[in-house]
Design a protein around this motif. Structure first.
Motif, mmCIF file in Angstrom:
data_model
loop_
_atom_site.group_PDB
_atom_site.id
_atom_site.type_symbol
_atom_site.label_atom_id
_atom_site.label_comp_id
_atom_site.label_asym_id
_atom_site.label_seq_id
_atom_site.Cartn_x
_atom_site.Cartn_y
_atom_site.Cartn_z
ATOM 1 N N GLU A 1 0.851 -1.201 0.000
ATOM 2 C CA GLU A 1 0.000 0.000 0.000
ATOM 3 C C GLU A 1 0.882 1.245 0.000
ATOM 4 O O GLU A 1 1.929 1.258 0.659
ATOM 5 C CB GLU A 1 -0.871 0.029 1.258
ATOM 6 N N PRO A 2 0.439 2.332 -0.694
ATOM 7 C CA PRO A 2 1.256 3.557 -0.746
ATOM 8 C C PRO A 2 1.682 4.042 0.642
ATOM 9 O O PRO A 2 2.826 4.456 0.833
ATOM 10 C CB PRO A 2 0.328 4.567 -1.417
ATOM 11 N N ALA A 3 0.773 3.960 1.623
ATOM 12 C CA ALA A 3 1.087 4.475 2.963
ATOM 13 C C ALA A 3 2.203 3.685 3.638
ATOM 14 O O ALA A 3 2.850 4.177 4.564
ATOM 15 C CB ALA A 3 -0.168 4.450 3.833
ATOM 16 N N GLU A 4 2.438 2.458 3.178
ATOM 17 C CA GLU A 4 3.444 1.607 3.821
ATOM 18 C C GLU A 4 4.796 1.699 3.130
ATOM 19 O O GLU A 4 5.797 1.196 3.660
ATOM 20 C CB GLU A 4 3.008 0.128 3.769
ATOM 21 N N LEU A 5 4.805 2.306 1.923
ATOM 22 C CA LEU A 5 6.008 2.225 1.084
ATOM 23 C C LEU A 5 7.274 2.711 1.771
ATOM 24 O O LEU A 5 8.311 2.068 1.685
ATOM 25 C CB LEU A 5 5.801 3.010 -0.215
ATOM 26 N N ASP A 6 7.181 3.869 2.456
ATOM 27 C CA ASP A 6 8.374 4.396 3.114
ATOM 28 C C ASP A 6 8.774 3.548 4.310
ATOM 29 O O ASP A 6 9.928 3.465 4.665
ATOM 30 C CB ASP A 6 8.116 5.814 3.626
ATOM 31 N N ARG A 7 7.776 2.968 4.933
ATOM 32 C CA ARG A 7 8.017 2.303 6.209
ATOM 33 C C ARG A 7 8.677 0.939 6.089
ATOM 34 O O ARG A 7 9.243 0.451 7.057
ATOM 35 C CB ARG A 7 6.695 2.170 6.974
ATOM 36 N N VAL A 8 8.562 0.304 4.911
ATOM 37 C CA VAL A 8 9.075 -1.064 4.806
ATOM 38 C C VAL A 8 10.591 -1.150 5.034
ATOM 39 O O VAL A 8 11.105 -2.208 5.340
ATOM 40 C CB VAL A 8 8.713 -1.743 3.455
ATOM 41 N N PHE A 9 11.287 -0.001 4.917
ATOM 42 C CA PHE A 9 12.738 -0.029 5.136
ATOM 43 C C PHE A 9 13.096 0.132 6.613
ATOM 44 O O PHE A 9 14.254 0.059 6.984
ATOM 45 C CB PHE A 9 13.433 1.071 4.324
ATOM 46 N N GLU A 10 12.094 0.376 7.451
ATOM 47 C CA GLU A 10 12.366 0.532 8.880
ATOM 48 C C GLU A 10 12.650 -0.828 9.511
ATOM 49 O O GLU A 10 12.085 -1.837 9.089
ATOM 50 C CB GLU A 10 11.151 1.151 9.596
ATOM 51 N N ARG A 11 13.474 -0.791 10.553
ATOM 52 C CA ARG A 11 13.786 -2.032 11.247
ATOM 53 C C ARG A 11 12.530 -2.634 11.853
ATOM 54 O O ARG A 11 11.738 -1.922 12.455
ATOM 55 C CB ARG A 11 14.773 -1.759 12.389
ATOM 56 N N PHE A 12 12.364 -3.925 11.678
ATOM 57 C CA PHE A 12 11.281 -4.701 12.270
ATOM 58 C C PHE A 12 9.904 -4.329 11.724
ATOM 59 O O PHE A 12 8.900 -4.788 12.235
ATOM 60 C CB PHE A 12 11.249 -4.570 13.812
ATOM 61 N N TYR A 13 9.854 -3.465 10.700
ATOM 62 C CA TYR A 13 8.543 -3.115 10.173
ATOM 63 C C TYR A 13 8.040 -4.207 9.238
ATOM 64 O O TYR A 13 8.761 -4.644 8.345
ATOM 65 C CB TYR A 13 8.576 -1.781 9.429
ATOM 66 N N ALA B 1 15.886 -3.236 6.048
ATOM 67 C CA ALA B 1 16.734 -2.275 6.777
ATOM 68 C C ALA B 1 18.196 -2.576 6.460
ATOM 69 O O ALA B 1 19.005 -1.661 6.263
ATOM 70 C CB ALA B 1 16.469 -2.369 8.275
ATOM 71 N N ILE B 2 18.524 -3.860 6.375
ATOM 72 C CA ILE B 2 19.893 -4.250 6.025
ATOM 73 C C ILE B 2 20.217 -3.813 4.589
ATOM 74 O O ILE B 2 21.298 -3.286 4.321
ATOM 75 C CB ILE B 2 20.082 -5.777 6.222
ATOM 76 N N VAL B 3 19.257 -3.988 3.695
ATOM 77 C CA VAL B 3 19.457 -3.540 2.308
ATOM 78 C C VAL B 3 19.745 -2.034 2.285
ATOM 79 O O VAL B 3 20.722 -1.563 1.690
ATOM 80 C CB VAL B 3 18.216 -3.835 1.430
ATOM 81 N N LYS B 4 18.903 -1.270 2.970
ATOM 82 C CA LYS B 4 19.035 0.189 2.944
ATOM 83 C C LYS B 4 20.399 0.639 3.467
ATOM 84 O O LYS B 4 21.078 1.449 2.836
ATOM 85 C CB LYS B 4 17.913 0.826 3.770
ATOM 86 N N HIS B 5 20.799 0.101 4.609
ATOM 87 C CA HIS B 5 22.066 0.543 5.192
ATOM 88 C C HIS B 5 23.259 0.094 4.365
ATOM 89 O O HIS B 5 24.230 0.836 4.224
ATOM 90 C CB HIS B 5 22.182 0.078 6.645
ATOM 91 N N THR B 6 23.179 -1.104 3.807
ATOM 92 C CA THR B 6 24.272 -1.571 2.945
ATOM 93 C C THR B 6 24.422 -0.648 1.744
ATOM 94 O O THR B 6 25.521 -0.197 1.417
ATOM 95 C CB THR B 6 23.987 -3.008 2.455
ATOM 96 N N VAL B 7 23.295 -0.366 1.102
ATOM 97 C CA VAL B 7 23.339 0.456 -0.101
ATOM 98 C C VAL B 7 23.838 1.866 0.222
ATOM 99 O O VAL B 7 24.669 2.437 -0.490
ATOM 100 C CB VAL B 7 21.947 0.473 -0.776
ATOM 101 N N GLN B 8 23.367 2.407 1.337
ATOM 102 C CA GLN B 8 23.824 3.754 1.737
ATOM 103 C C GLN B 8 25.321 3.763 2.011
ATOM 104 O O GLN B 8 26.023 4.692 1.617
ATOM 105 C CB GLN B 8 23.069 4.224 2.973
ATOM 106 N N ASN B 9 25.803 2.728 2.686
ATOM 107 C CA ASN B 9 27.243 2.666 2.965
ATOM 108 C C ASN B 9 28.070 2.530 1.689
ATOM 109 O O ASN B 9 29.267 2.794 1.695
ATOM 110 C CB ASN B 9 27.559 1.499 3.908
ATOM 111 N N HIS B 10 27.420 2.103 0.616
ATOM 112 C CA HIS B 10 28.112 2.011 -0.675
ATOM 113 C C HIS B 10 27.889 3.258 -1.520
ATOM 114 O O HIS B 10 28.193 3.263 -2.708
ATOM 115 C CB HIS B 10 27.644 0.769 -1.443
ATOM 116 N N GLY B 11 27.321 4.281 -0.932
ATOM 117 C CA GLY B 11 27.108 5.538 -1.660
ATOM 118 C C GLY B 11 25.944 5.499 -2.627
ATOM 119 O O GLY B 11 25.859 6.323 -3.543
#
Ligand code: ADP
Length: 270
Positions: free
Chosen positions: A194-206, A224-234
């Motif tokens: 759902e659109p309302a959930e889209l941002d939240r799925v990257f949160e830990r335990f969401y 959350a692991i995907v997001k942080h890995t990708v961010q750490n890779h720029g």
């Protein structure tokens, strides 16, 4: 006049200083809240499997006369222990990722290889669900980074695409490279978000649907692991989704530049 100007500037500086302090304090408060939430979530996540483990231990004890029962309970005990181990590993991995802003000792990583391997790791699960996974990864593109972390990230996206697909669904995984960026896209035709959930799925335990997610064995840490890995890779990760039709997750990473051509040795005579 000068003194007037000076005092105005001092006042401005003062305000800015106070604002900075206030910002700092709220940032510290925010981090503190995040930390407390994290701990609360972890204990919540661990309580269920721990309770199951002790119940199963009791059940095995009281079923001692029935070897078939004992075997079944022991099997479930093993599965719960495996779940505990997985959650623990993911928590450790995530806190490591969050503690650093960049990748340690980055290396040149072949993106096609990482993607093909991550898909292969998911073949058995996909096969069991009759989900067809099609891969297109022939760019030769490379990024600087940690191949193990990148594999986990792509693995998580592919595993989700399969987990949230219907039986017999199709998943597409593609790598493209252009304009100095490498893009990995994972598309499914599953339940969607759902659109309302889209941002939240990257949160830990969401998790959008706790019950369903628990059945798929997820911990809510994968993205959350995907997001942080990708961010750490720029890079960055995005999601497009239509409820009931499917989702596409795309990871964009800066492409590693080709090593400079070996230069012709300088002519000492010139
Ligand atoms: P989980 O371990 O629960 O899969 P994730 O962090 O990987 O945790 O995902 C968080 C939530 O995002 C999932 O519980 C699910 O609700 C939603 N989600 C993730 N990937 C998809 C997908 N491909 N399709 C639909 N929903 C998804």
């Amino acid at each position: 006049d000068a003194p007037m100007l000076l005092s105005v500037q001092l006042a401005r500086l003062g305000t800015r200083f106070v604002l900075l302090l206030a910002e700092d304090r709220t940032e510290a408060q925010r981090l503190d809240e995040v930390r407390r939430d994290f701990v609360a979530n972890i204990s919540h996540e661990l309580k269920t499997p721990i309770a199951s483990v002790s119940l199963l231990a009791e059940a095995i004890d009281s079923a001692a006369d029935d070897p078939e029962q004992v075997r079944r309970f022991a099997e479930r005990l093993g599965a719960e222990a495996g779940r505990l181990a997985r959650i623990t590993n993911e928590v450790i991995e995530l806190s490591r990722l969050q503690a650093s802003e960049a990748v340690n000792a980055p290396r040149l990583v072949d993106v096609d290889e990482v993607v093909a391997a991550a898909v292969d790791q998911n073949r058995v699960v996909a096969g069991a669900k009759h989900v067809e996974v099609a891969v297109r990864a022939k760019t030769g593109a490379r990024v600087y980074g940690d191949p193990a972390l990148l594999s986990v990230a792509v693995h998580n996206l592919v595993a989700n695409a399969i987990a949230y697909s219907e039986e017999g669904g199709r998943v597409g995984v593609g790598v493209t490279a252009s304009g100095g960026a490498v893009e990995i896209a994972v598309t499914d035709q599953g339940v969607g978000i759902e659109p309302a959930e889209l941002d939240r799925v990257f949160e830990r335990f969401y998790r959008v649907d706790q019950a369903r997610a628990r059945n798929t064995g997820g911990s809510g840490l994968g993205l959350a692991i995907v997001k942080h890995t990708v961010q750490n890779h720029g890079g960055d990760v995005r999601v497009w989704s239509q409820p009931g039709r499917g989702s596409t997750f795309t990871v964009r990473l800066p492409e590693a530049e080709e090593p400079p051509e070996a230069e012709a040795p300088a002519d000492p005579a010139s």
